[in-house]
Design an enzyme around this catalytic site. Structure first.
Site, PDB file in Angstrom:
ATOM      1  N   LYS A  53       0.748  -1.402   0.046  1.00 23.66           N
ATOM      2  CA  LYS A  53      -0.137   0.033  -0.013  1.00 23.66           C
ATOM      3  C   LYS A  53       0.812   1.211  -0.041  1.00 23.66           C
ATOM      4  CE  LYS A  53      -3.856  -2.271   2.268  1.00 23.66           C
ATOM      5  NZ  LYS A  53      -4.439  -2.452   3.628  1.00 23.66           N
ATOM      6  N   GLN A  97      -4.372  -1.158  10.086  1.00 23.23           N
ATOM      7  CA  GLN A  97      -4.297  -2.607   9.487  1.00 23.23           C
ATOM      8  C   GLN A  97      -4.954  -3.633  10.413  1.00 23.23           C
ATOM      9  OE1 GLN A  97      -3.137  -3.127   6.174  1.00 23.23           O
ATOM     10  NE2 GLN A  97      -4.103  -5.152   6.448  1.00 23.23           N
ATOM     11  N   ASP A 120     -10.328   3.249   4.622  1.00 22.79           N
ATOM     12  CA  ASP A 120     -10.992   2.001   4.297  1.00 22.79           C
ATOM     13  C   ASP A 120     -12.414   2.285   4.324  1.00 22.79           C
ATOM     14  OD1 ASP A 120      -9.037   0.340   4.015  1.00 22.79           O
ATOM     15  OD2 ASP A 120      -9.047  -0.296   6.039  1.00 22.79           O
TER      16      ASP A 120
END
Ligand code: NAD
Length: 282
Positions: A53, A97, A120
């Site tokens: 990412k 995460q 997200d």
């Protein structure tokens, strides 16, 4: 003939477009969009995802930062980290995460993220917006799945879609997005009886169960489009949740693993970051 849906190629095209948008934002406001990823603990899979990412973000011109915390970090310390990132002017979007180390409450951490910086798209406010059909950052993998279906020219209006898996990050939100596009959606999960019959009726199958080759080729309705979200490590190889070889020749189109949904998830995180930066600037 079955089309192999090239997620890697589509993601590369989206990243090129984002590179231009990033340059425009950077020129307008004098600093690039900023993305932070908080990585707590030492899960090797998570470390790889986070590295990918960060690398992809840097390549399109996003300022990217990985905030690493040990597995011994406490919940209170992690919440304090989230508060700090929420307050940073150079960070437009971030994520923590998952999975978190055992004993941590992931929901409490997600709720602490400022909704406008929710990279997200899984903060409760943003999931509520998704349910209401009003604008907001959408979860990355589901957004990527819809883009792949459009890329494969799949008709969703009136289509019968089956989603296997009911997680918060994939199954539930993708079902909402498919309904928004006028598909008739059936949700399947670990307690569904006769999964084969459900799949056999579907024009569109989205599988996110994390079970290697759960969906057999012969279950698939001829002409269906299949999106395989599963990423499972089997004998040192990545395989999906669908028996890919069995699906070839039956499905109209199918995503490969790797090279299908994975690259699109990252591209959509970058898109959410650029959009958050653009909205903040306005
Ligand atoms: P999860 O692991 O949280 O949950 C799995 C879901 O699958 C559950 O809802 C469960 O009910 C269902 N399920 C499990 N066994 C089943 C069975 N035998 N029959 C029917 N349903 C069953 O789900 P997740 O976090 O959405 O992850 C699912 C898979 O997708 C994993 O392999 C994960 O690595 C992968 N994934 C990939 C990406 C990507 O970008 N490529 C992103 C997210 C998740």
């Amino acid at each position: 003939m079955t089309d192999i849906i090239d997620g890697k190629g589509l993601a590369a095209r989206i990243r090129r477009e984002l590179t231009q948008e990033c340059a425009d934002i950077t020129a307008r406001r004098g600093r690039p969009p900023g993305l932070a990823v908080v990585l707590c603990g030492d899960d090797p899979g998570s470390a790889t995802y986070v590295r990918n990412k960060a690398k992809a973000a840097t390549e399109v011109g996003i300022l990217s930062e990985v905030i690493r915390r040990p597995a011994t970090h406490s919940q209170a310390e992690l919440l304090a980290d989230v508060d700090q990132v929420n307050a940073r002017p150079d960070i437009d979007a971030f994520l923590v995460q998952l999975p978190l180390p055992a004993g941590m409450d992931a929901n409490a951490v997600i709720e602490r993220i400022a909704p406008e910086k929710d990279g997200d798209g899984i903060h409760p406010l943003n999931l509520g917006r998704l349910m209401m059909g009003v604008p907001g950052p959408r979860p990355c993998t589901p957004q990527g799945i819809l883009a792949l279906l459009d890329y494969a020219c799949t008709e969703l209006k009136g289509a019968r879609a089956v989603v296997i898996g009911r997680s918060l990050i994939v199954g539930k939100p993708v079902a909402l997005l498919l309904q928004e596009r006028h598909a008739t959606v059936t949700m399947c999960h670990s307690r569904t009886t006769n999964l084969a019959d459900e799949v056999a009726r579907a024009d569109v199958v989205v599988v996110a169960a994390g079970k290697p080759r759960l969906v057999r080729g012969e279950w698939i309705k001829p002409g269906a489009t299949v999106i395989d979200v599963g990423t499972n490590r089997v004998n040192d190889k990545w395989v999906g949740d669908v028996d890919f070889d069995g699906a070839i020749g039956r499905a109209q189109a199918i995503t490969p693993v790797p090279g299908g949904v994975g690259p699109m998830t990252i591209a959509m995180l970058l898109a959410n970051t650029v959009r958050a930066a653009s909205l903040r600037h306005r």
